[in-house]
Design an enzyme around this catalytic site. Sequence first.
Site, mmCIF file in Angstrom:
data_model
loop_
_atom_site.group_PDB
_atom_site.id
_atom_site.type_symbol
_atom_site.label_atom_id
_atom_site.label_comp_id
_atom_site.label_asym_id
_atom_site.label_seq_id
_atom_site.Cartn_x
_atom_site.Cartn_y
_atom_site.Cartn_z
ATOM 1 C CB CYS A 337 -22.123 -16.732 -51.954
ATOM 2 S SG CYS A 337 -22.758 -17.913 -50.747
ATOM 3 C CG HIS A 443 -26.221 -16.660 -54.849
ATOM 4 N ND1 HIS A 443 -25.017 -16.899 -55.470
ATOM 5 C CD2 HIS A 443 -26.157 -17.285 -53.644
ATOM 6 C CE1 HIS A 443 -24.262 -17.638 -54.683
ATOM 7 N NE2 HIS A 443 -24.929 -17.892 -53.563
#
Length: 489
Positions: A337, A443
């Site tokens: 991310c 994630h």
Amino acid sequence: MTARCLMVWGTSSGAGKSWLATALCRWYARQGLRVAPFKAQNMSNNARVVATPEGGEGEIGAAQYFQALAAGVEPDVRMNPLLLKPEADTRSQVVLLGRVDAELTALRWRERSPRVWPVVRQALDELRAEHDLIVMEGAGSPAEINLQDTDIVNLAPVRHAQARALLVADIDRGGAFAHLYGTWALLPADLRGALRGFVLNKFRGDAALLEPAPQRLQALTGVPTLATLPLRWGHGLPEEDGVFDDRATRGGGPVRSTVAVVAYPRISNLDEFQPLKNAAGVRLVWARTPADCAGADWIILPGSKATAADLAWLRAQGLDAAIAAHAARGGAVLGICGGLQMLGEALIDPHGVDGNAPGLGLLPLVTAFERDKTVRRSAATFAALPPGPWAGLGGVRVRGYEIHHGRTVPHPALVARGEIAHEVLPGLAWCNAAGNVLGLYLHGLFEDEAALRALLGARARPLADVFDDLAGLVEAHFAPGVLAALAGP
């Protein structure tokens, strides 16, 4: 039916509210009750993507996500209707019922409570209508007398639901009896009767040595000490704040792999690394200096709530040079991310979302921040990766979630020069030509059993086992019948 409610208060942050609430969710679910967790307001950059009642997707705190799994119910945004995600020391992004609310974000702290309480109350009422028991979790302490007039997380839910409450103290830090007595003394008078018991958490040694303190405390307050819970390192549940000391970061057995996770100030979603802590043969290091990266097999740049600012911090510590040197030696580097965004050539911020910054230049990518946040659950299959530490992911189908501002694409000028990043998950992950630097938006990679097995030959401890162990711990240390009585008529 309207569910009964049991609140878990703490004398401070870190006292053990989250794990005790998780254990109680599991224990009561095993008794056949329909249980749901609830935390009116959570302040955390550890978040999960869950369903909304309208069929969409939104964010809640990770603690309530795991509590819902422990209770055996589908997590949804009503379980944590208000989420505050710190972006700086004096600023947090406000997420209401799973979605960012710019108007609330701009308000002063004390002005928010009357605006959000009706929404919070409705979420609680809806959950109560659908379940037998709501296990509530407080925040910080219920005795913050500077906040009591606007407290919607500790006090207002107990009043509204006529809940019973437990108060947890961390005895390992010392001063537990003073913390318990002081908190009781500072509670609003009308809520002292809601407090049914004290819990001493993280105790080491012979519990008989505590005598006669519990009896004297009860004489002073009228409240019994219902349990003394032992200190349990490595219990397997992700902690609310993510970062631990080294005693909790080894899964056991001889160390075969060392993983250094860069711990910048606005680090986020650390709970996704819990499987690495649980995995045998893996040592996890929280890296804040170049020395912390020495000897690491992998360096991971995790998510960030303030990517440009955390990148500046990383450079100020000299970690940029340490990461570059590790990559130059062929060492494995992973960016997740915000970490992916840092690995590219540049961060471009036309809307004032995060900030402009040069990247680390380890992937020929560029990220432009967008006004709207991407929040969704995702699943995809890795394409073949170049030979290197990440090659085992080729062909593995993974599931996870995205929470990010920004869109990342190949850098046009570098592409024209022949520098190519292999897109190994469509729109989600890229790998360098040498095969040792991987960046992805997804994630939860290490929570996927197939991915963990492909990368480390390891198997994560099943969450169901973790939840059952926690439930067994509270069952063993509360007197028979006490837990049932707390949830009874």
